[in-house]
Design a protein around this motif. Structure first.
Motif, mmCIF file in Angstrom:
data_model
loop_
_atom_site.group_PDB
_atom_site.id
_atom_site.type_symbol
_atom_site.label_atom_id
_atom_site.label_comp_id
_atom_site.label_asym_id
_atom_site.label_seq_id
_atom_site.Cartn_x
_atom_site.Cartn_y
_atom_site.Cartn_z
ATOM 1 N N LYS A 30 -5.175 -4.654 -14.732
ATOM 2 C CA LYS A 30 -6.355 -5.146 -14.012
ATOM 3 C C LYS A 30 -6.562 -4.420 -12.682
ATOM 4 C CE LYS A 30 -7.144 -8.691 -16.843
ATOM 5 N NZ LYS A 30 -8.249 -8.538 -17.772
ATOM 6 N N MET A 31 -5.599 -3.607 -12.281
ATOM 7 C CA MET A 31 -5.738 -2.934 -10.983
ATOM 8 C C MET A 31 -6.548 -1.658 -11.133
ATOM 9 S SD MET A 31 -2.044 -3.144 -9.193
ATOM 10 C CE MET A 31 -2.303 -2.961 -7.443
ATOM 11 N N THR A 32 -7.205 -1.252 -10.044
ATOM 12 C CA THR A 32 -7.912 0.020 -10.093
ATOM 13 C C THR A 32 -6.887 1.143 -9.920
ATOM 14 O OG1 THR A 32 -8.276 0.082 -7.722
ATOM 15 C CG2 THR A 32 -9.969 -0.988 -9.046
ATOM 16 N N VAL A 33 -7.289 2.337 -10.329
ATOM 17 C CA VAL A 33 -6.422 3.511 -10.235
ATOM 18 C C VAL A 33 -5.935 3.676 -8.791
ATOM 19 C CG1 VAL A 33 -6.401 6.031 -10.399
ATOM 20 C CG2 VAL A 33 -7.549 4.666 -12.157
ATOM 21 N N TYR A 34 -6.878 3.543 -7.892
ATOM 22 C CA TYR A 34 -6.625 3.727 -6.471
ATOM 23 C C TYR A 34 -5.579 2.730 -5.945
ATOM 24 C CZ TYR A 34 -8.225 3.457 -1.541
ATOM 25 O OH TYR A 34 -8.317 3.420 -0.185
ATOM 26 N N LEU A 57 -1.532 3.560 -4.826
ATOM 27 C CA LEU A 57 -1.091 3.240 -3.462
ATOM 28 C C LEU A 57 0.035 2.214 -3.460
ATOM 29 C CD1 LEU A 57 -4.324 3.103 -1.301
ATOM 30 C CD2 LEU A 57 -2.659 4.935 -1.543
ATOM 31 N N TYR A 58 -0.082 1.204 -4.318
ATOM 32 C CA TYR A 58 0.933 0.139 -4.377
ATOM 33 C C TYR A 58 2.285 0.715 -4.767
ATOM 34 C CZ TYR A 58 3.049 -4.345 -5.861
ATOM 35 O OH TYR A 58 3.854 -5.432 -6.016
ATOM 36 N N MET A 88 6.631 5.077 0.898
ATOM 37 C CA MET A 88 5.635 5.864 1.637
ATOM 38 C C MET A 88 4.803 4.945 2.522
ATOM 39 S SD MET A 88 4.077 8.441 -1.207
ATOM 40 C CE MET A 88 3.616 9.860 -0.207
ATOM 41 N N SER A 89 4.319 5.489 3.641
ATOM 42 C CA SER A 89 3.385 4.709 4.441
ATOM 43 C C SER A 89 2.021 4.780 3.762
ATOM 44 C CB SER A 89 3.292 5.271 5.853
ATOM 45 O OG SER A 89 2.586 6.493 5.827
ATOM 46 N N LEU A 90 1.154 3.837 4.112
ATOM 47 C CA LEU A 90 -0.165 3.798 3.483
ATOM 48 C C LEU A 90 -0.918 5.106 3.719
ATOM 49 C CD1 LEU A 90 -2.030 1.892 1.920
ATOM 50 C CD2 LEU A 90 -3.004 1.176 4.095
ATOM 51 N N LEU A 91 -0.778 5.618 4.953
ATOM 52 C CA LEU A 91 -1.489 6.835 5.334
ATOM 53 C C LEU A 91 -1.027 8.026 4.501
ATOM 54 C CD1 LEU A 91 -3.580 6.803 7.677
ATOM 55 C CD2 LEU A 91 -1.943 8.228 8.935
ATOM 56 N N GLN A 92 0.306 8.188 4.451
ATOM 57 C CA GLN A 92 0.905 9.274 3.657
ATOM 58 C C GLN A 92 0.450 9.173 2.215
ATOM 59 O OE1 GLN A 92 5.036 8.290 4.249
ATOM 60 N NE2 GLN A 92 5.539 10.442 4.594
ATOM 61 N N ILE A 133 9.495 -6.480 -0.241
ATOM 62 C CA ILE A 133 9.185 -7.836 -0.710
ATOM 63 C C ILE A 133 7.854 -8.295 -0.101
ATOM 64 C CG2 ILE A 133 10.451 -9.254 0.985
ATOM 65 C CD1 ILE A 133 11.440 -10.844 -1.499
ATOM 66 N N LEU A 134 7.585 -7.869 1.140
ATOM 67 C CA LEU A 134 6.289 -8.191 1.754
ATOM 68 C C LEU A 134 5.148 -7.536 0.981
ATOM 69 C CD1 LEU A 134 6.980 -8.025 5.589
ATOM 70 C CD2 LEU A 134 6.640 -10.036 4.151
ATOM 71 N N LEU A 135 5.373 -6.283 0.569
ATOM 72 C CA LEU A 135 4.355 -5.574 -0.220
ATOM 73 C C LEU A 135 4.050 -6.327 -1.506
ATOM 74 C CD1 LEU A 135 5.429 -1.831 -0.048
ATOM 75 C CD2 LEU A 135 3.171 -2.724 0.473
ATOM 76 N N ILE A 136 5.120 -6.793 -2.165
ATOM 77 C CA ILE A 136 4.931 -7.501 -3.433
ATOM 78 C C ILE A 136 4.190 -8.814 -3.198
ATOM 79 C CG2 ILE A 136 6.112 -8.589 -5.380
ATOM 80 C CD1 ILE A 136 8.372 -6.512 -4.867
ATOM 81 N N ILE A 137 4.619 -9.552 -2.152
ATOM 82 C CA ILE A 137 3.939 -10.813 -1.836
ATOM 83 C C ILE A 137 2.454 -10.559 -1.604
ATOM 84 C CG2 ILE A 137 3.735 -12.668 -0.124
ATOM 85 C CD1 ILE A 137 6.791 -12.395 0.287
ATOM 86 N N GLY A 138 2.176 -9.524 -0.793
ATOM 87 C CA GLY A 138 0.788 -9.191 -0.484
ATOM 88 C C GLY A 138 0.001 -8.853 -1.734
ATOM 89 N N HIS A 139 0.631 -8.077 -2.598
ATOM 90 C CA HIS A 139 -0.047 -7.672 -3.841
ATOM 91 C C HIS A 139 -0.367 -8.884 -4.708
ATOM 92 C CE1 HIS A 139 -0.682 -5.837 -7.751
ATOM 93 N NE2 HIS A 139 0.311 -6.569 -8.216
ATOM 94 N N GLU A 140 0.645 -9.747 -4.912
ATOM 95 C CA GLU A 140 0.453 -10.919 -5.772
ATOM 96 C C GLU A 140 -0.603 -11.849 -5.183
ATOM 97 O OE1 GLU A 140 1.715 -11.316 -8.669
ATOM 98 O OE2 GLU A 140 3.172 -9.695 -8.642
ATOM 99 N N TYR A 141 -0.599 -11.980 -3.846
ATOM 100 C CA TYR A 141 -1.547 -12.876 -3.182
ATOM 101 C C TYR A 141 -2.967 -12.330 -3.296
ATOM 102 C CZ TYR A 141 -3.636 -15.696 0.521
ATOM 103 O OH TYR A 141 -4.435 -16.548 1.222
ATOM 104 N N ARG A 142 -3.103 -11.061 -2.928
ATOM 105 C CA ARG A 142 -4.446 -10.465 -2.913
ATOM 106 C C ARG A 142 -5.091 -10.468 -4.287
ATOM 107 N NH1 ARG A 142 -2.561 -6.729 0.469
ATOM 108 N NH2 ARG A 142 -2.196 -5.322 -1.249
ATOM 109 N N THR A 143 -4.320 -10.029 -5.307
ATOM 110 C CA THR A 143 -4.947 -9.917 -6.626
ATOM 111 C C THR A 143 -5.432 -11.272 -7.126
ATOM 112 O OG1 THR A 143 -2.752 -10.052 -7.606
ATOM 113 C CG2 THR A 143 -3.729 -7.870 -7.449
#
Lengths: 280, 433
Positions: free
Chosen positions: A85-89, A93-94, A101-105, B6-16
């Motif tokens: 369900k996620m977009t390619v973009y 990034l995720y 990686m940082s978001l910017l990188q 773990i913060l990234l995962i939480i954020g991902h699960e929450y946002r989606t």
């Protein structure tokens, strides 16, 4: 350098790996071969720190592999998968951020890859809207985007047409030339001959053949030669076997009695033939 | 760096989940639907059903009951003496005939109703009540005891008790036992729904990650435990967001409704409340609002959140373990049943606890972590002793650590297992790997 030292792993009573050892030198492309169910996937998971060995050790640059090193490793599993369900973009990034990686990188690097694969226009598409080949490209990008020092590719060519297979092959060579060590697990023996310097062949959880690809082919040669000569103005091609104790010059002398030799070349067994012979 | 992941995962699960249109719609529509469902039956019941006036002919052979029937906008009674069959043939437009053959004091069977259509229950009830009231009055009068009527009417008075609760600071709040029960039950239902709904989402999420094969990529980057907890926490935040939005909608709705239904309620002193209470014409909605005000919302909301988090975490990790053990969502059913049973039981216990909040059953079920979130919520409006709340929360959170540890072990092995439907025995083996 990746070192696998006397690794054993069993699931219940089933032994998946039985004292497996191998060394992958920096900057090489290493082939991991074996029939289905031989234990390749288990070994690959140990290399990725997903599974821990029962005994023995897996070291990356002298350090025991665990998830702390995951940022240095890129892994393309045989069974591909992305969040549908996620977009390619978002997807790229995720996964890039999870590799540290940082978001910017990640954004910068992603745009470079999208341009290289000419898929910039797909960014907003959901994974489920992509064809299998398209999704494979996205998956390949997520595997290499964080510039890993070790790249583990499990059947990287499956699902690609010949054009894209060649493109991925060239990408692997390019990434390897930039200094990344590559472990390639595949049933595509043509690619093994083309890309790998060294291989290990696993069968029933044990390593049954290991070493330099050219050396292995030399060792498995069967003293067969391809000869093309002109006899009475006719071009004749034949396969001849060298007698034991006979030198090449003696063989050439013998062959040149009835005509003029224009081609004389040793027939080396293909990796395909060696694979089948060893596994059987 | 691990913390970041773990913060990234939480954020991902929450946002989606929160960014989806369906979340917004569900969050906004559920309160409306809920209010609709709870108010609609009451509205239907109270609304007068508009019908044409019915014409009813009373044929009274005894000649005693003419004054028993009074016409109104629904029924018009005519008193005619004649033959039933003949009158029916002459006046086909008449809806029904009441045929009284003799003194009802001698024989209660002496009255019948004739009509072409099946009479409705409300009408029959009304007529028989009118008639029996009349007969009763007649009987009482026939005893010739002075003031008997007054004596009887005094002895028949129904008394409704309005409860007033003293707060620690001495102020008084009007409460209503019915409303307190209802409020407890509603919040227990809510926590039950939340645990089930969001627990199931965790299970689905894990099963999807597994069936879409993203799992292997994920656990090459993060620890399985982090992935599991990230998902569980992310989804918990979605639930809390929804709950807080509902509280906000409720608060806004109440503050809009308040001035209309009951002006100046905030400035009312206990005397005026007592006055309103004693005056009989207090409306249902006013009573509802008054007793709602007697409930300590802040305390209940905070405890609701604590029990929701505890109960959800306890169950969510088990749901996650199930999701990890199966290849697809349909296989999950067999495993969800055993863990659904405790929640279902807690709902049944809640119904009982509502009537006797201090019983032994109520106490023990609000200590057992698998039932405590629902059962304690029902008991809360009845002022549970504070140490019971603390103890039950401690037990709940300790058990959550236990189930999460166990589930983490199942999850770790389960996510990499494909191709076979596991048995309970198999899953137990994974725990020991």
């Amino acid at each position: 350098m990746l070192e696998i030292n006397d690794v054993r792993k069993s699931f219940g009573t089933k032994v998946a790996l039985d004292s497996v050892s191998l060394t992958v030198n920096d900057g090489t492309i290493y082939g991991l071969l074996g029939p289905n169910g031989a234990g390749k996937t288990t070994l690959i998971r140990i290399i990725n720190g997903i599974t821990a060995p029962d005994s023995g050790e897996a070291l990356l640059n002298g350090k025991r592999i665990d998830l702390e090193q995951s940022a240095q490793i890129g892994y393309l599993p045989e069974e591909r998968g992305l969040y549908k369900k996620m977009t390619v973009y978002e997807q790229v990034l995720y996964l890039a951020q999870l590799k540290g990686m940082s978001l910017l990188q990640a954004r910068e690097e992603m745009q470079r890859w999208f341009k290289r694969f000419e898929i910039t226009s797909w960014q907003k598409k959901k994974i489920e809207e992509l064809s299998k080949g398209m999704a494979q490209k996205v998956q390949f990008i997520t595997t290499v985007i964080h510039r890993p020092r070790l790249l583990v590719l499990d059947e990287p060519f499956s699902g690609f047409d010949p054009v894209n297979t060649e493109m991925i092959r060239q990408e692997i060579i390019r990434i390897n030339q930039e200094g990344t060590t590559v472990i390639l697990s595949t049933h595509n023996m043509e690619s093994v001959e083309m890309l790998c310097q060294e291989i290990s062949l696993i069968n029933h959880g044990k390593i049954v053949l290991q070493g330099n690809v050219q050396t292995i082919r030399q060792e498995n040669r069967s003293n067969l030669y391809r000869v093309v000569k002109i006899v009475n103005g006719q071009r004749i091609e034949e396969k001849v076997e060298k007698k034991t104790g006979e030198s090449n010059n003696e063989l050439l002398n013998r062959l040149s009695l009835d005509g003029e030799i224009i081609v004389f070349e040793e027939i080396l067994p293909t990796m395909n033939e060696i694979f089948i012979k060893t596994v059987q | 760096m691990m913390k970041n992941k773990i913060l990234l995962i939480i954020g991902h699960e929450y946002r989606t989940r929160v960014m989806k249109l369906s979340f917004l719609l569900l969050t906004l529509l559920t309160p409306i639907l809920f209010i609709g469902v709870s108010i609609l039956p009451a509205l239907i019941m109270t609304s007068e059903i508009e019908e044409d006036t019915k014409t009813i002919v009373v044929i009274d052979k005894s000649g005693m009951y003419e004054s028993a029937f009074t016409s109104d906008e629904n029924y018009t009674f005519y008193f005619i003496n004649g033959d039933l069959q003949q009158l029916h043939a002459e006046h086909p437009q008449v809806d029904g005939f009441i045929y009284i053959t003799g003194d009802l004091r001698d024989s209660l069977q002496s009255v019948s109703y004739y009509s072409e259509k099946q009479p409705n229950a409300e009408m029959l009830y009304r007529m028989s009540r009118q008639l029996s009231d009349y007969v009763n009055r007649q009987r009482i009068e026939s005893y010739n005891i002075p003031h008997l009527k007054e004596i009887i009417s005094q002895s028949q008075q129904r008394i409704s008790i309005h409860t007033v609760k003293w707060e620690k600071d001495g102020s008084e709040h009007m409460t209503s036992a019915d409303m307190t029960e209802l409020f407890g039950l509603v919040s227990a239902m809510l926590i039950f729904l939340f645990i089930f709904m969001y627990g199931a989402q965790v299970m689905q999420g894990v099963a999807q990650e597994k069936s879409s094969r993203i799992m292997e990529v994920m656990i090459a980057s993060v620890r399985p435990f982090e992935l599991m907890m990230g998902k569980i926490i992310g989804i918990a935040l979605v639930g809390l967001t929804q709950f807080l939005l509902w509280v906000m909608i409720g608060a806004i709705g109440l503050s809009i409704a308040m001035p209309f239904v009951m002006p100046d309620v905030a400035e009312m002193s206990s005397e005026t409340i007592a006055q309103i209470t004693s005056s009989q014409n207090i409306s249902f909605i006013q009573e509802l609002l008054m007793s709602l005000m007697g409930i300590n919302f802040a305390k209940i909301i905070i405890l609701f959140i604590l029990y929701f988090i505890g109960g959800y975490l306890l169950y969510a990790s088990m749901f996650a373990a199930i999701g990890s053990a199966v290849d697809n969502e349909t296989d999950a059913q067999q495993f969800t049943l055993p863990i659904s049973i405790p929640i279902l039981i807690s709902m049944y216990v809640a119904m009982h606890v509502m009537r006797s909040p201090d019983s032994a059953l109520a106490f023990w079920c609000s200590m057992i972590p698998f039932t405590s979130p629902v059962v304690m919520l029902v008991r809360l409006p009845f002022d549970v002793v504070w140490w019971e709340i603390v103890l039950s929360l401690v037990i709940l959170y300790l058990s959550f650590v236990g189930t999460t540890w166990l589930s983490g072990k199942i999850y770790r092995t389960g996510v990499l297992m494909y191709g076979k439907k596991p048995s309970w025995k198999e899953i137990w083996k994974w725990v020991k790997y």
